[in-house]
Design a protein around this motif. Structure first.
Motif, PDB file in Angstrom:
ATOM      1  N   PHE A  44       0.813  -1.209   0.000  1.00  0.00           N
ATOM      2  CA  PHE A  44       0.000   0.000   0.000  1.00  0.00           C
ATOM      3  C   PHE A  44       0.851   1.266   0.000  1.00  0.00           C
ATOM      4  CE2 PHE A  44      -1.999  -3.372   2.499  1.00  0.00           C
ATOM      5  CZ  PHE A  44      -3.182  -3.557   1.795  1.00  0.00           C
ATOM      6  N   ARG A  45       0.246   2.368  -0.453  1.00  0.00           N
ATOM      7  CA  ARG A  45       0.832   3.675  -0.235  1.00  0.00           C
ATOM      8  C   ARG A  45       0.645   4.050   1.237  1.00  0.00           C
ATOM      9  NH1 ARG A  45      -0.976   4.294  -5.472  1.00  0.00           N
ATOM     10  NH2 ARG A  45       0.539   5.212  -6.901  1.00  0.00           N
ATOM     11  N   PRO A  46       1.510   4.917   1.764  1.00  0.00           N
ATOM     12  CA  PRO A  46       1.423   5.252   3.190  1.00  0.00           C
ATOM     13  C   PRO A  46       0.092   5.857   3.621  1.00  0.00           C
ATOM     14  CG  PRO A  46       3.515   5.987   2.277  1.00  0.00           C
ATOM     15  CD  PRO A  46       2.694   5.524   1.127  1.00  0.00           C
ATOM     16  N   GLY A  47      -0.575   6.599   2.723  1.00  0.00           N
ATOM     17  CA  GLY A  47      -1.815   7.259   3.107  1.00  0.00           C
ATOM     18  C   GLY A  47      -3.067   6.437   2.884  1.00  0.00           C
ATOM     19  N   PHE A  48      -2.918   5.183   2.512  1.00  0.00           N
ATOM     20  CA  PHE A  48      -4.076   4.324   2.253  1.00  0.00           C
ATOM     21  C   PHE A  48      -4.858   4.108   3.554  1.00  0.00           C
ATOM     22  CE2 PHE A  48      -6.228   0.386   0.889  1.00  0.00           C
ATOM     23  CZ  PHE A  48      -6.583   0.742  -0.414  1.00  0.00           C
ATOM     24  N   PRO A  49      -6.197   4.112   3.516  1.00  0.00           N
ATOM     25  CA  PRO A  49      -6.980   3.945   4.751  1.00  0.00           C
ATOM     26  C   PRO A  49      -6.645   2.640   5.484  1.00  0.00           C
ATOM     27  CG  PRO A  49      -8.386   4.690   2.959  1.00  0.00           C
ATOM     28  CD  PRO A  49      -7.064   4.365   2.351  1.00  0.00           C
ATOM     29  N   VAL A  50      -6.437   2.761   6.777  1.00  0.00           N
ATOM     30  CA  VAL A  50      -6.019   1.605   7.577  1.00  0.00           C
ATOM     31  C   VAL A  50      -7.063   0.498   7.543  1.00  0.00           C
ATOM     32  CG1 VAL A  50      -5.455   0.832   9.903  1.00  0.00           C
ATOM     33  CG2 VAL A  50      -4.611   3.033   9.090  1.00  0.00           C
ATOM     34  N   CYS A  51      -8.331   0.859   7.646  1.00  0.00           N
ATOM     35  CA  CYS A  51      -9.372  -0.174   7.667  1.00  0.00           C
ATOM     36  C   CYS A  51      -9.364  -0.983   6.377  1.00  0.00           C
ATOM     37  CB  CYS A  51     -10.740   0.446   7.913  1.00  0.00           C
ATOM     38  SG  CYS A  51     -11.226   1.689   6.691  1.00  0.00           S
ATOM     39  N   GLN A  52      -9.053  -0.329   5.245  1.00  0.00           N
ATOM     40  CA  GLN A  52      -9.001  -1.058   3.980  1.00  0.00           C
ATOM     41  C   GLN A  52      -7.734  -1.906   3.880  1.00  0.00           C
ATOM     42  OE1 GLN A  52     -10.111   1.082   0.377  1.00  0.00           O
ATOM     43  NE2 GLN A  52     -11.210   2.603   1.611  1.00  0.00           N
ATOM     44  N   MET A  53      -6.624  -1.411   4.464  1.00  0.00           N
ATOM     45  CA  MET A  53      -5.423  -2.257   4.545  1.00  0.00           C
ATOM     46  C   MET A  53      -5.756  -3.570   5.263  1.00  0.00           C
ATOM     47  SD  MET A  53      -2.294   0.208   5.701  1.00  0.00           S
ATOM     48  CE  MET A  53      -1.932   1.787   4.948  1.00  0.00           C
ATOM     49  N   ALA A  54      -6.428  -3.423   6.393  1.00  0.00           N
ATOM     50  CA  ALA A  54      -6.766  -4.599   7.203  1.00  0.00           C
ATOM     51  C   ALA A  54      -7.705  -5.532   6.452  1.00  0.00           C
ATOM     52  CB  ALA A  54      -7.386  -4.163   8.528  1.00  0.00           C
ATOM     53  N   GLU A  55      -8.705  -4.949   5.761  1.00  0.00           N
ATOM     54  CA  GLU A  55      -9.686  -5.758   5.045  1.00  0.00           C
ATOM     55  C   GLU A  55      -9.042  -6.514   3.877  1.00  0.00           C
ATOM     56  OE1 GLU A  55     -13.910  -5.223   2.601  1.00  0.00           O
ATOM     57  OE2 GLU A  55     -13.017  -3.519   3.665  1.00  0.00           O
ATOM     58  N   ILE A  56      -8.240  -5.806   3.083  1.00  0.00           N
ATOM     59  CA  ILE A  56      -7.609  -6.441   1.917  1.00  0.00           C
ATOM     60  C   ILE A  56      -6.644  -7.546   2.357  1.00  0.00           C
ATOM     61  CG2 ILE A  56      -5.983  -6.029   0.020  1.00  0.00           C
ATOM     62  CD1 ILE A  56      -7.291  -3.220  -0.238  1.00  0.00           C
ATOM     63  N   THR A  57      -5.809  -7.222   3.340  1.00  0.00           N
ATOM     64  CA  THR A  57      -4.835  -8.226   3.795  1.00  0.00           C
ATOM     65  C   THR A  57      -5.524  -9.378   4.484  1.00  0.00           C
ATOM     66  OG1 THR A  57      -3.349  -6.351   4.163  1.00  0.00           O
ATOM     67  CG2 THR A  57      -2.613  -8.500   4.927  1.00  0.00           C
ATOM     68  N   GLY A  58      -6.617  -9.092   5.216  1.00  0.00           N
ATOM     69  CA  GLY A  58      -7.387 -10.167   5.832  1.00  0.00           C
ATOM     70  C   GLY A  58      -7.985 -11.095   4.793  1.00  0.00           C
ATOM     71  N   GLY A  59      -8.422 -10.527   3.661  1.00  0.00           N
ATOM     72  CA  GLY A  59      -8.941 -11.370   2.577  1.00  0.00           C
ATOM     73  C   GLY A  59      -7.872 -12.269   1.992  1.00  0.00           C
ATOM     74  N   LEU A  60      -6.649 -11.742   1.878  1.00  0.00           N
ATOM     75  CA  LEU A  60      -5.532 -12.563   1.397  1.00  0.00           C
ATOM     76  C   LEU A  60      -5.227 -13.697   2.378  1.00  0.00           C
ATOM     77  CD1 LEU A  60      -3.195  -9.692   0.135  1.00  0.00           C
ATOM     78  CD2 LEU A  60      -4.293 -11.425  -1.304  1.00  0.00           C
ATOM     79  N   GLU A  61      -5.256 -13.374   3.660  1.00  0.00           N
ATOM     80  CA  GLU A  61      -5.003 -14.403   4.679  1.00  0.00           C
ATOM     81  C   GLU A  61      -6.052 -15.517   4.600  1.00  0.00           C
ATOM     82  OE1 GLU A  61      -4.627 -14.753   9.549  1.00  0.00           O
ATOM     83  OE2 GLU A  61      -5.584 -13.028   8.623  1.00  0.00           O
ATOM     84  N   LYS A  62      -7.312 -15.138   4.419  1.00  0.00           N
ATOM     85  CA  LYS A  62      -8.379 -16.140   4.305  1.00  0.00           C
ATOM     86  C   LYS A  62      -8.176 -17.008   3.069  1.00  0.00           C
ATOM     87  CE  LYS A  62     -11.932 -13.516   6.771  1.00  0.00           C
ATOM     88  NZ  LYS A  62     -13.225 -12.787   6.659  1.00  0.00           N
TER      89      LYS A  62
END
Length: 864
Positions: free
Chosen positions: A690-708
């Motif tokens: 991600f870029r540094p200013g990307f919304p944290v909640c979306q970082m968590a959601e996208i990476t959580g989807g990858l983990e799943k």
């Protein structure tokens, strides 16, 4: 005459101290080689140590008579606590393993090392293989500056008398300095954790030596206290009848105990649903607060039950387990405390956090894994899990629901109608404007405290720092870092950072009323009352070495394009291990005892809260070199990693850092965990960029989807990277992870073979690199485009594209140099790339490797 509350508390302390010390003679015996029963050695050792113990005679009596032959021949009064310690010792051991003539270990076997519980998990899964062992050392032994942590090894490494002597010397030196008229039993527990974590409880040839002396002593204390409180509620004062006499077998099947499971709901949203302002500090502070909250709730439960920290079996990942007495009083207290704490959480965090508490009464027979098939330790955990699930479906009681529905209640009051918190968005709390890194922000009191704690976490884990976390009944002065916590009666407690001396003096001089004191990653084994919390709190320094790094700083320190990466990972099928158990011995006896569940929980907690800090610092398992995407490059492996641990618990990891160093860390984490668990357990992960200013909640959601997605792979043990792509399937578009691999395929196929090969053969930079082929970034993009088209053709049409376009692209990259070495490099590169294009799996791995090559060789913040 009934006992007073003070007398009962004093008896709990006496029983706990006796249980924690009852087997210390084993360390004496192994250090000296004396052919004397360890019970007598232990009593003589403690008796001659000169330590000030309350009810010392009773404690020595318990140590001396915790074996069958000794207690049988002794003329002890029927109300002697020695009977409780004797039975608790047997229950904690998992079976009545000691016969009248076979209670002592033979001298020839006493130097057998501790084995990890993971050996039995392998065996239960049908994988025999090697037997792993631990080296005998102190838990906080850091003599080795290269490797950190005591990892199991398949080597034959017997313990030695000299090693035991060193542990005993440390134990004695610290124990002598303790004053138990002031120090709580937690002081002794800290000392035992430091010195006996890698000491096997039993070295008998016929037993599995996978329970540490520390775990056995702690569980013995927990069992003994529950038995005593059960007896006290029933008015039983003659313990002999129920612990040693003819009534013992009946007592073994009575519900003396209650396993308690607590679970915090709402963790994910609480941590990640924040704005990007001060995001990294907020993430760490909120994660730390949840750790504090869980530890404090468990501490409040123990305090209300009249128990000590010995009865806390496990905390981590939003869960805790307690062993409580199976009494009506305990049931009533826990139900009331659960209701009060949830009321407090509603008032302070609305519905974002909720505590679910489940309780299951059980017998000694069930706890030792010797119950009927339908009721053993694994089944108790299953029952608790089912009860927790039901609790979460109907969270609140009538009064709480009524208050939630009332628009005029305090739960729906908007204190700040025109302002809201810049981080969490609330307007129901008081808002204040503060300056944060040169920028003014409107923050609620909670978010301000979280950010302040988040910025101070590295100091708490610094061994040179004397600050601790103190939980007090009163609020502290203005300007101090503090945050609120609930008590069991629904009142507010206050957590603050304090100096160790200040906290100790306040307790002893009855100044501030401190409920408990916690140290972070420091076993304070001196004259102190702090309880250690292992915590993953590693953080790279910010600019100019001040504070912790923010997202922008981490991105700028990446090797290539300015991007951060987020790693989310957890252990695969951990619930199945807990419910499936540890198998059975040849005689049919179950290995699934509470001792092993406690040992497994503590081991995992130690790895993901303690060892993980060392992995961040590139201090890995023995003989495991740090993994690097820049191997062989100048400065590529220098320094500690640019990472910040946002959260690391028993079943969830969230780590942010420079994109390349997150990948390197993920590989090292997986390799170290495989070594730590003896190959018996795996973990799956997702890494988003991600870029540094990307919304944290979306970082968590996208990476959580990858983990799943990684966890859906057959056999799990996988990693997914980049993001989820839309793919056509059955006429619909579904999200799929294109960069999804088994760990070994990612490490060896993507990173080592293809990414490493391309970097070895080609020079993608402007500067001259001897022995490499000059190649433009346009060449990389062309290879990537061709690889994607080739793979898509294979998937959709059953065949790959013609290789003529690839041949043309590679021909244009042929060097003009007459140097035969360069031409040989070109030949190897061309043949390898051709081969990779022809195999679907190799082609897929090449696509990922080329994507990483682009990240590595783009500078600044370019968008491609």
């Amino acid at each position: 005459m009934a006992e007073t509350k003070h007398e009962r508390a004093g008896m709990i302390d006496t029983i706990t101290l006796a249980a924690l010390l009852h087997d210390i003679g084993k360390v004496v015996q192994r250090a000296t080689g004396q052919r004397i029963p360890h019970s007598r050695l232990g009593a003589d050792y403690i008796g001659n140590l000169g330590v000030s113990l309350p009810e010392k005679d009773k404690i020595l009596e318990c140590i001396m008579h915790h074996h069958h032959s000794e207690i049988e021949s002794a003329r002890l009064p029927e109300n002697s606590p020695a009977y409780i310690i004797y039975e608790a010792d047997n229950i904690a051991a998992g079976a009545d393993r000691r016969g009248r003539d076979g209670e002592e270990e033979g001298i020839a076997g006493i130097y057998r090392p501790l084995e990890p519980v993971f050996n039995l998990i392998n065996k239960a899964a049908g994988e025999g293989g090697s037997i792993y062992r631990y080296r005998l050392q102190a838990l906080d032994d850091r003599k080795d500056s290269i490797y950190a942590g005591n990892y199991p090894t398949a080597k034959d490494i017997p313990a030695t008398a000299a090693e035991y002597g060193s542990l005993l010397e440390r134990f004695g030196a610290v124990m002598t300095g303790l004053d138990f008229s002031r120090d709580r039993v937690e002081s002794l527990m800290e000392l035992l954790e430091a010195t006996t974590t890698f000491v096997p409880s039993s070295t008998l040839t016929g037993e599995v030596a996978d329970i540490s002396l520390y775990d056995h002593l702690k569980l013995t204390a927990a069992v003994a206290c529950c038995m005593y409180l059960h007896f006290a509620e029933r008015g039983v004062s003659g313990y002999k009848e129920h612990c040693f006499g003819p009534g013992r077998e009946k007592a073994r099947n009575e519900k003396y105990f209650m396993l308690v499971s607590g679970d915090l709901s709402g963790i994910q949203n609480f941590i990640y649903t924040i704005s990007s302002k001060g995001a990294l500090r907020s993430l760490r502070g909120r994660s730390f607060y949840l750790e504090m909250l869980l530890e404090n709730i468990a501490g409040e439960m123990l305090r209300g039950l009249g128990l000590t920290m010995a009865n806390l079996l496990y905390t981590g990942g939003g869960h805790f387990y307690l062993l409580a007495p199976g009494t009506d009083n305990a049931e009533k207290f826990l139900a009331a405390a659960e209701n009060k704490i949830n009321g407090w959480l509603l008032e302070n965090f609305h519905t974002s956090l909720y505590l679910a508490l489940a309780r299951e009464r059980c017998s000694a027979t069930e706890l030792t894994g010797q119950g009927e098939k339908s009721r053993n330790t694994g089944d108790i955990f299953k029952k608790l899990s089912s009860k927790l699930s039901l609790k979460k479906l109907s969270r609140y009681g009538k009064e709480q629901l009524k208050k939630l529905m009332d628009p005029d209640s305090s739960l729906n009051f908007s204190g700040e109608k025109e302002r809201e918190c810049a981080v969490c968005g609330t307007s129901s709390q008081k808002i204040a404007r503060i300056e944060h890194f040169g920028e003014e922000m409107d923050l609620c009191g909670n978010c301000r405290a979280f950010m302040e704690f988040g910025g101070n976490l590295p100091d708490l884990g610094d061994r040179k720092n004397t600050r601790v976390l103190a939980v007090a009944e009163d609020s502290h002065g203005p300007g101090e870092i503090q945050t609120k916590l609930p008590s069991a009666d629904g009142e507010t407690l206050y957590a603050t950072l304090a100096g160790m001396d200040e906290a100790e003096n306040s307790i002893r001089q009855k100044g501030r009323i401190f409920r408990r004191i916690y140290s972070i990653n420091r076993l304070i084994t001196g004259n102190a009352t702090a309880t250690n919390i292992w915590m993953g709190n590693y953080a790279a320094a910010g600019k100019d070495g001040e504070g912790i790094a923010d997202f922008k700083t981490l991105a700028e320190k990446s090797g290539g394009i300015n991007r951060i990466a987020v790693l989310r990972a957890d252990v695969d099928s951990l619930g199945a291990v807990f419910t499936g158990g540890f198998g059975k011995a040849a005689d049919g006896a179950g290995y699934s005892t509470l001792s092993r569940y406690a040992a497994l929980s503590r081991s995992l907690s130690l790895f993901f809260k303690g060892y993980i800090n060392h992995i961040c610092m590139k201090k890995l398992a023995q003989e495991t070199p740090p993994f690097s995407l820049h191997a062989g490059e100048t400065g590529g492996d220098a320094g500690e990693r640019q990472l910040v641990i946002s959260y690391s618990g028993g079943d969830d990891i969230f780590i942010v850092g420079s994109w390349d160093q997150v990948i390197e860390f993920a590989v090292d984490l997986r390799r170290c965990f495989k070594a730590f668990s003896c190959g018996s357990m795996t973990l799956s992960a997702g890494i988003g960029f991600f870029r540094p200013g990307f919304p944290v909640c979306q970082m968590a959601e996208i990476t959580g989807g990858l983990e799943k997605a990684a966890k859906k792979m057959d056999g799990k043990d996988s990693i997914a990277l980049f993001g989820m792509d839309a793919a056509a399937r059955g006429g619909d578009f579904v999200k799929t992870a294109r960069h999804l691999y088994k760990w070994e395929d990612f490490i060896n196929g993507v990173c080592v073979e293809k990414f490493g090969g391309l970097n070895q053969w080609f020079n993608f930079n402007d500067e001259h690199r001897p022995g490499k082929i000059r190649a433009s970034r346009a060449f990389v993009y062309k290879l990537l485009k061709l690889a994607r088209e080739n793979l898509d053709d294979r998937l959709s049409k059953g065949g790959g594209m013609p290789l003529a376009r690839l041949a043309y692209t590679l021909a244009r990259a042929e060097p003009e140099s007459p140097d035969p070495h360069i031409m040989e490099v070109y030949r190897r590169a061309r043949e390898s790339i051709y081969r990779w294009y022809c195999g679907p799996e190799d082609c897929r791995q090449l696509i990922t490797a080329l994507s990483l090559i682009i990240y590595k060789h783009r500078k600044g913040d370019h968008h491609e």
